[in-house]
Design a protein around this motif. Structure first.
Motif, short mmCIF file in Angstrom:
data_model
loop_
_atom_site.label_atom_id
_atom_site.label_comp_id
_atom_site.label_asym_id
_atom_site.label_seq_id
_atom_site.Cartn_x
_atom_site.Cartn_y
_atom_site.Cartn_z
N THR A 83 0.84 -1.21 0.00
CA THR A 83 0.00 0.00 0.00
C THR A 83 0.87 1.25 0.00
N THR A 84 1.92 1.25 0.82
CA THR A 84 2.79 2.42 0.92
C THR A 84 3.59 2.60 -0.37
N LEU A 85 4.12 1.48 -0.91
CA LEU A 85 4.90 1.59 -2.15
C LEU A 85 4.01 2.04 -3.31
N ALA A 86 2.77 1.51 -3.35
CA ALA A 86 1.82 1.94 -4.39
C ALA A 86 1.54 3.43 -4.26
N TYR A 122 10.23 -8.65 -5.74
CA TYR A 122 9.22 -7.79 -5.11
C TYR A 122 9.19 -6.42 -5.78
N MET A 123 10.36 -5.86 -6.03
CA MET A 123 10.45 -4.53 -6.66
C MET A 123 9.93 -4.57 -8.09
N LYS A 124 10.09 -5.74 -8.74
CA LYS A 124 9.67 -5.85 -10.15
C LYS A 124 8.16 -5.91 -10.30
N PRO A 129 10.65 2.41 -11.41
CA PRO A 129 11.82 2.04 -10.62
C PRO A 129 11.68 2.27 -9.12
N VAL A 130 11.98 1.24 -8.35
CA VAL A 130 12.04 1.33 -6.88
C VAL A 130 13.35 0.66 -6.48
N ILE A 131 14.14 1.34 -5.65
CA ILE A 131 15.42 0.77 -5.19
C ILE A 131 15.14 -0.12 -3.98
N GLY A 132 15.42 -1.41 -4.12
CA GLY A 132 15.19 -2.35 -3.03
C GLY A 132 16.51 -2.73 -2.37
N LEU A 133 16.57 -2.60 -1.04
CA LEU A 133 17.82 -2.89 -0.33
C LEU A 133 17.60 -3.87 0.82
N THR A 134 18.59 -4.72 1.04
CA THR A 134 18.59 -5.58 2.20
C THR A 134 20.03 -5.63 2.72
#
Lengths: 200, 143
Positions: A83-86, A122-124, A129-134
């Protein structure tokens, strides 16, 4: 003491209480405000090292030069995180300055399950574009501390676990300095105004 | 004052006219896409057009090992997901589940949810029994 004296006495008492209240409220506002601005402006953020969804090391310096909206979550989160990413992708679209105007950054608070490959798929899900980090649990703990993020694993009745976590989005300016936050409950017009400020 | 009493009594009369039974309609069921073994969340709108209160007691689907009604609670900026228990749907009321609140969590999905797909979901109500609805899998960016 006659009635007149008593009345006068009572009025004096009322005046004293009112004056006391004013002094008390003034003291309260004086002590609370600096404490708040100190934690928010002085200490949120700072440089960090994590792992990108490609599996390569990621330094926070890569974010510099562009404002960023940073959100902490986990890929097994069905409601709040998508929800937040959307919402962030929609706000960036509404901003109308293109994808390059603002980085959207997702940092996992569940490093055990969220491998770079997990974060990558998940990012795809998003068509933008969303930068996904772990990172390692120690790296994630460090970044959480820097950004004032709370998270805690919660066992689920049917096995497995969920993660309680801070869902507030942190906005950084193009120098990586803390600017403001976007809360879950905050209206989109307020959120958009904050994004306009950092992308101006 | 008289008028203030008049309106609720009218509503009560109208409700009685429905035969005093719960009449549940489930619509606008949608979910976001998922990947891997991550759980999904379904949002539905439940309308009780009848004259009797009803309760959503459970949810079933062949598409997942478990379907549970969950509630996202926010306090001090921290999001917590908890079991919601039974959901009350009072007579004449409707409940629209929206992201960030009450949702139906699907744990152990047989296959990840893909945008454009749809799958059946059964909602069981205490009074009205089972209501079947088709869940639409939306875009990831859907609000």
């Amino acid at each position: 003491m006659n009635l007149k004296q008593l009345r006068l006495g009572l009025w004096v008492l009322v005046g004293l209480v009112a004056a006391g209240l004013v002094v008390f409220l003034w003291q309260e506002s004086k002590t609370e405000q600096p404490a708040f601005s100190q934690t928010s402006l002085g200490t949120i953020g700072g440089p960090f090292n994590l792992t990108a969804s490609s599996g390569k090391p990621f330094s926070s310096a890569e974010l510099n030069g562009k404002p960023a909206a940073v959100f902490f979550g986990f890929t097994h989160c069905p409601d709040v995180c998508p929800t937040t990413l959307a919402r962030l992708t929609k706000l960036r679209r509404d901003l109308g300055k293109g994808n390059d105007a603002l980085s959207i950054v997702f940092i996992s608070v569940d490093p055990e399950r969220d491998t770079p490959a997990e974060v990558d798929t998940y990012m795809k899900l998003y068509d933008t574009p969303v930068i996904g980090l772990t990172g390692t649990p120690a790296q994630i703990e460090q970044v959480k501390k820097q950004f004032g993020i709370f998270s805690r694993k919660v066992e689920q009745p049917g096995g497995g676990y969920s993660v309680d976590h801070t869902a507030t989005v942190i906005l950084l300016d193009r120098n990586g300095q803390f600017s403001s936050t976007i809360a879950m409950e905050e209206g989109n017009d307020v959120a958009l105004a904050k994004l306009r400020r950092i992308t101006a | 004052m008289k008028r203030m009493l008049f309106i609720p009594s009218l509503a009560l009369l109208a409700a009685c006219g429905q035969g005093g039974k719960a009449n549940i309609e489930v619509s606008d069921a949608w979910a976001r896409p998922t990947r891997g073994d991550a759980p999904g969340a379904v949002y539905v709108t439940i309308e009780n057009k009848g004259g009797q209160d009803d309760r959503l007691v459970s949810v079933m689907t062949d598409h997942a090992a478990m379907a549970m009604v969950h509630q996202t609670e926010m306090s001090n900026g921290v999001a917590r997901m908890r079991m919601a228990g039974e959901i009350n749907v009072p007579a004449g009321n409707s409940i629209k589940m929206v992201p960030g609140g009450t949702h139906i969590m699907l744990e152990g999905l047989r296959t990840p949810l893909h945008t454009g797909d749809s799958f059946p979901l059964v909602l069981k109500f205490r009074e009205s029994g089972e209501e079947k609805v088709s869940v639409r899998v939306a875009e990831a960016g859907e609000q």
